[in-house]
Design a protein around this motif. Structure first.
Motif, PDB file in Angstrom:
ATOM      1  N   GLU A  48       5.527  -5.546  21.013  1.00 13.41           N
ATOM      2  CA  GLU A  48       6.788  -5.498  21.756  1.00 13.41           C
ATOM      3  C   GLU A  48       7.702  -6.662  21.357  1.00 13.41           C
ATOM      4  O   GLU A  48       8.887  -6.479  21.122  1.00 13.41           O
ATOM      5  N   ALA A  49       7.135  -7.852  21.262  1.00 15.23           N
ATOM      6  CA  ALA A  49       7.919  -9.038  20.906  1.00 15.23           C
ATOM      7  C   ALA A  49       8.521  -8.910  19.506  1.00 15.23           C
ATOM      8  O   ALA A  49       9.660  -9.313  19.274  1.00 15.23           O
ATOM      9  N   LEU A  50       7.754  -8.349  18.580  1.00 15.18           N
ATOM     10  CA  LEU A  50       8.218  -8.223  17.192  1.00 15.18           C
ATOM     11  C   LEU A  50       9.488  -7.387  17.083  1.00 15.18           C
ATOM     12  O   LEU A  50      10.338  -7.645  16.231  1.00 15.18           O
ATOM     13  N   LYS A  51       9.637  -6.400  17.963  1.00 18.15           N
ATOM     14  CA  LYS A  51      10.840  -5.557  17.948  1.00 18.15           C
ATOM     15  C   LYS A  51      12.094  -6.410  18.142  1.00 18.15           C
ATOM     16  O   LYS A  51      13.126  -6.149  17.538  1.00 18.15           O
ATOM     17  N   TYR A  52      11.983  -7.418  19.000  1.00 22.22           N
ATOM     18  CA  TYR A  52      13.131  -8.290  19.263  1.00 22.22           C
ATOM     19  C   TYR A  52      13.282  -9.347  18.177  1.00 22.22           C
ATOM     20  O   TYR A  52      14.372  -9.606  17.685  1.00 22.22           O
ATOM     21  N   ILE A  53      12.181  -9.975  17.814  1.00 21.75           N
ATOM     22  CA  ILE A  53      12.193 -11.084  16.867  1.00 21.75           C
ATOM     23  C   ILE A  53      12.728 -10.655  15.508  1.00 21.75           C
ATOM     24  O   ILE A  53      13.530 -11.362  14.894  1.00 21.75           O
ATOM     25  N   ASP A  54      12.313  -9.488  15.029  1.00 12.84           N
ATOM     26  CA  ASP A  54      12.771  -9.021  13.724  1.00 12.84           C
ATOM     27  C   ASP A  54      14.277  -8.775  13.679  1.00 12.84           C
ATOM     28  O   ASP A  54      14.884  -8.787  12.612  1.00 12.84           O
TER      29      ASP A  54
END
Length: 186
Positions: A48-54
């Protein structure tokens, strides 16, 4: 000693947090490291976090607040900690105030590091090359610096009004910056 370490991405917060952690014998707690661990291990939070970070966006407050509260309640943080990467907006300041109230652990100081925008861009470009971080593209870096300027930098005024803010130049020899911080904190 309970410290926040604040400043824009690339200013050296992680480096100084590690040195201060060693000096004071307390854990340096980086929300970024917690998220990277979850991403590397492909946990539900990591995905879930990767969706935002990328996209160069920040992880939503609800996820971040829960992680911070759980981490500050751990045994190794009972005698103090250095929190890096949190709070990043006014809502998180309120959440941190509530967390510290529940844990009966007041904040001792806020260490703010600062550096010129061009220095930050160059440092993060080098970090991306060395670490191969997917979140350090020029576009993502510029977006995060803009978000910091709009959402997080104003928090320094809150801590200044509370008498907790100590500001330092993030450019120079790492050990000299650390010595200046330690001398100021006492």
């Amino acid at each position: 000693m309970r410290l926040l370490i604040m400043g824009p991405q690339g200013v050296g917060k992680g480096t100084q947090a590690a040195l201060l952690s060693e000096h004071y014998g307390i854990p340096a707690i980086s929300t970024g490291d917690i998220f990277r661990y979850n991403i590397k291990n492909k946990t539900e939070l990591g995905v879930e976090a990767l969706k935002y970070i990328d996209k160069g966006e920040l992880v939503p407050d609800e996820l971040t607040n829960k992680i911070v509260k759980d981490r500050l309640a751990m045994d190794d943080a009972k005698n103090g900690w250095i929190l890096d990467g949190y709070p990043r907006n006014a809502s998180q300041v309120e959440a941190l105030d509530a967390i510290l109230g529940e844990l009966d652990t007041p904040l001792d100081a806020v260490v703010a590091l600062d550096a010129d925008h061009d220095v930050l861009m160059e440092r993060m470009k080098k970090r991306a090359e060395i670490e191969g971080r997917s979140d350090d593209t020029p576009e993502a870096i510029a977006k995060r610096l803009d978000v910091y300027a709009k959402e997080t930098a104003p928090l320094l005024d809150i801590y200044q009004k509370r008498g907790l803010l100590k500001t330092f130049n993030g450019v120079g020899a790492v050990d000299e910056i650390q010595a200046t911080i330690v001398a100021e904190l006492g």
